[in-house]
Design an enzyme around this catalytic site. Structure first.
Site, PDB file in Angstrom:
ATOM      1  N   HIS A   1       0.836  -1.194   0.000  1.00 46.46           N
ATOM      2  CA  HIS A   1       0.000   0.000   0.000  1.00 46.46           C
ATOM      3  C   HIS A   1       0.875   1.250   0.000  1.00 46.46           C
ATOM      4  O   HIS A   1       2.073   1.195  -0.279  1.00 46.46           O
ATOM      5  CB  HIS A   1      -0.933  -0.031   1.222  1.00 46.46           C
TER       6      HIS A   1
ATOM      7  N   ASN B   1      -3.479  -7.881  11.624  1.00 46.02           N
ATOM      8  CA  ASN B   1      -3.856  -6.805  12.541  1.00 46.02           C
ATOM      9  C   ASN B   1      -4.900  -7.329  13.521  1.00 46.02           C
ATOM     10  O   ASN B   1      -5.918  -7.889  13.117  1.00 46.02           O
ATOM     11  CB  ASN B   1      -4.429  -5.619  11.765  1.00 46.02           C
TER      12      ASN B   1
ATOM     13  N   HIS C   1       1.487  -4.095  17.828  1.00 45.98           N
ATOM     14  CA  HIS C   1       0.452  -5.122  17.948  1.00 45.98           C
ATOM     15  C   HIS C   1       0.763  -6.050  19.124  1.00 45.98           C
ATOM     16  O   HIS C   1       0.578  -7.262  19.040  1.00 45.98           O
ATOM     17  CB  HIS C   1       0.341  -5.939  16.658  1.00 45.98           C
TER      18      HIS C   1
END
Length: 623
Positions: free
Chosen positions: A450, A593, A548
């Site tokens: 991305h 995620n 995370h």
């Protein structure tokens, strides 16, 4: 808060007291901060539910419970700094959507490092008259107990209302079976169905979609090229994103505010709901009863006035993040304060802070190939030279020989005609790519292909960002008991709470091998799109930079057998009314995620609360 004049909360709402943060904040309808020395005579400050933390998980609890009639108070250590919508995504401005690299500075300004080893560099060029230390400094997050060889050096937290959702990427993939914790034992199909039910609801709260970038030229360039190169081997799609496209040039990114509007209630939009948000309030400890069976109160600290208060409730929910949930619990007598001692495990939650996980991360940036850029205008008929009167760009709409759809060709034609000075055929406001190939057993890592803003990866001004593709691959880490987050009994952080310290290394064996395979996969895949951007060659990033962190207060079926802290309803073992929310609950090795999964667990937790705790009566007399 009730609208009834007979309710003591009604009288308190009419009083003039406000928390120091509320007094200075520009947002309207900020709440009173209750306390025994400030309350209206005769009133008893008690809520049905108190929530610590205002991120997406805290807002999930608020949405579920406020809507079910509970009187809810939410406390956050941060302040309101996201504009008119409390807890909104800060990327929801035209400025940052026109130049995503400017948003990097916003992220960097929000993140606060968790544990920083002491800087041993000695400044020996000071004037002889200057004061010089005989030991190393410990301010600015420096932690003399942190071993730099076993640190999550990139780990950071965000202390604002809305939490990290005010600047996150909004990637919300589902975990597959290999990453998910079990909710239903010994019945895989029932477990799948339960997760699907929870994920579907969580996606609706976040407004998750997979088609917001379907009319992006760059997105389709990357997506189609990778699909062609890996045909029959890998599946590529848009990253599942919590976002809503409002126009061809503007996306509204979801945040805590999307999950739950953090305006106080009752208000004109919600006249029969009861909710108060208290910003700039540190929650320091929960107080246990003598039997260690439930929580009796929450001790809070108004960070601006300096006042301290005791808050009572029927239910206590901690959603302050994987680090701060654990910190608050340790400061309350759970787990163990100080360096872990395996020979003397704590009585309450002995697994607290053990078996922690954080993903490995590989990163690079590529400049799209000449072949890809030339293919953008492959359906165009170009005559003349840009800048001359004879210059023209045309295409034949709907032609069977066209390689691209009409919407694509129309954008390219208009851009090439209106901006003849631009050497690129890609429109200036063409949305960025948002591509992924999801975690799968043969390639057990998550990918984000991305162009987005992180605390790293900004592109220098000499390179047109339309050419750049970011590659971020996230690897799973096996939970190991020796990987720990613990809290000092000697040193405090900037908020006078026990200093967090990491004792972490990526495990040898499967975790390390998969990380190396992941790096190879990224290098091979990215080379199919273009060459590497100088300065952004493939590299492993600092441990913790993914943000995370998981497993700090693990979920399971049995506290001892599963080495965990909460059950599948997120209730702390042994305590009737204490619940934990967030990624700290996730006990598994995961590469994707985790926010959507943590939200799904919060929804399940709320269902338990609604079944086992009754909201206080609500009256609807006119205020």
């Amino acid at each position: 808060m009730s609208t009834s004049s007979s309710d003591p909360f009604f009288n308190f709402a009419k009083s003039s007291f406000r928390s120091a943060a509320a007094q200075k904040a520009s947002a309207s309808s900020l709440p009173p901060l209750p306390g025994p020395d400030k309350k209206v005579p005769g009133m008893d400050i008690k809520y049905d539910v108190v929530i610590v933390g205002s991120g997406p998980i805290g807002c999930t609890y608020a949405r579920e419970l406020v809507g079910a009639g509970y009187k809810v108070a939410m406390f956050d250590i941060g302040e309101i700094d996201s504009g008119l919508k409390i807890g909104a995504h800060k990327k929801n401005t035209v400025e940052y959507q026109k130049n995503i690299d400017k948003f990097v500075n916003v992220i960097q300004g929000q993140l606060m490092s968790v544990s920083v080893p002491v800087n041993t560099l000695v400044v020996d060029t000071l004037s002889p008259t200057s004061w010089q230390a005989s030991t190393f400094f410990v301010r600015n997050g420096s932690n003399p107990e942190q071993d730099p060889l076993r640190n999550l050096s990139g780990q950071a937290v965000t202390r604002v209302v809305g939490g990290m959702s005010t600047h996150w990427t909004c990637a919300t993939p589902r975990f597959d079976r290999e990453q998910r914790p079990l909710l239903v034992k010994d019945d895989a199909d029932a477990d799948d169905a339960e997760w699907d039910r929870l994920y579907t609801k969580a996606e609706s709260y976040f407004q998750t979609g997979t088609d917001q970038f379907k009319e992006s030229i760059r997105h389709n360039l990357v997506l189609n090229k990778l699909a062609e190169e890996y045909k029959g081997q890998r599946d590529f799609q848009q990253i599942p994103l919590a976002a809503t496209r409002r126009s061809p040039t503007f996306v509204e990114w979801s945040s805590a505010n999307t999950v739950f509007d953090l305006q106080n209630r009752p208000n004109t939009d919600a006249p029969e709901e009861r909710f108060n948000l208290f910003p700039a309030v540190a929650c320091e400890r929960v107080v246990r009863n003598a039997l260690n069976s439930e929580i009796e109160s929450l001790h809070i600290h108004d960070l601006i006035s300096g006042d301290r208060f005791e808050i009572k409730a029927d239910v206590y929910v901690l959603t302050a993040g994987a680090v701060h949930n654990t910190q608050l619990l340790v400061n309350s007598g759970f787990g163990q304060l100080g360096r872990p001692n395996p020979t003397n495990p704590p009585e309450l939650l002995p697994s607290l802070g053990s078996y922690i996980t954080e993903q490995s991360l590989v990163f690079c940036q590529t400049v799209m190939s000449t072949e890809l850029i030339d293919s953008v205008k492959s359906d165009m008929t170009i005559r003349g030279t840009p800048g001359e009167l004879t210059y023209s760009v045309t295409y034949t709409p709907g032609a069977s020989t066209n390689k691209h759809p009409d919407w694509w060709n129309e954008k390219v034609k208009n851009h090439m005609m209106q901006h003849q000075e631009d050497p690129l055929p890609i429109p200036f406001e063409d949305p960025e790519p948002q591509v992924t190939t999801l975690f799968q057993p043969s390639h057990p890592w998550h990918t984000q292909i991305h162009r987005d803003a992180f605390s790293y990866g900004a592109v220098q001004q000499s390179i047109d960002s339309r050419l750049i593709v970011d590659w971020r691959f996230f690897g799973r880490t096996e939970p190991k008991e020796e990987n720990k987050l613990w809290f000092s009994d000697k040193i405090t952080d900037a908020y006078n709470m026990p200093q967090p310290t990491f004792d972490f290394r990526f495990p040898a064996g499967r975790t390390s091998k998969e990380a190396e395979d992941m790096m190879t996969d990224m290098c091979v895949m990215s080379a199919k799109i273009g060459g590497f951007l100088p300065g952004s060659l493939p590299q492993f990033m600092e441990p913790g930079l993914v943000l995370h962190l998981g497993g700090t207060h693990r979920m399971g079926f049995d506290e001892k057998e599963d080495n965990c802290c909460v059950n599948t309803d997120s209730r702390v073992f042994g305590f009737k009314n204490l619940f934990l929310g967030g990624c700290g609950n996730i006990p598994t090795a995961y590469g994707a995620n985790p926010t959507l999964t943590a939200m799904s667990l919060a929804i399940k937790s709320c269902e338990y609360i609604k079944q086992n705790f009754t909201p206080s009566p609500f009256t609807s007399e006119a205020q």
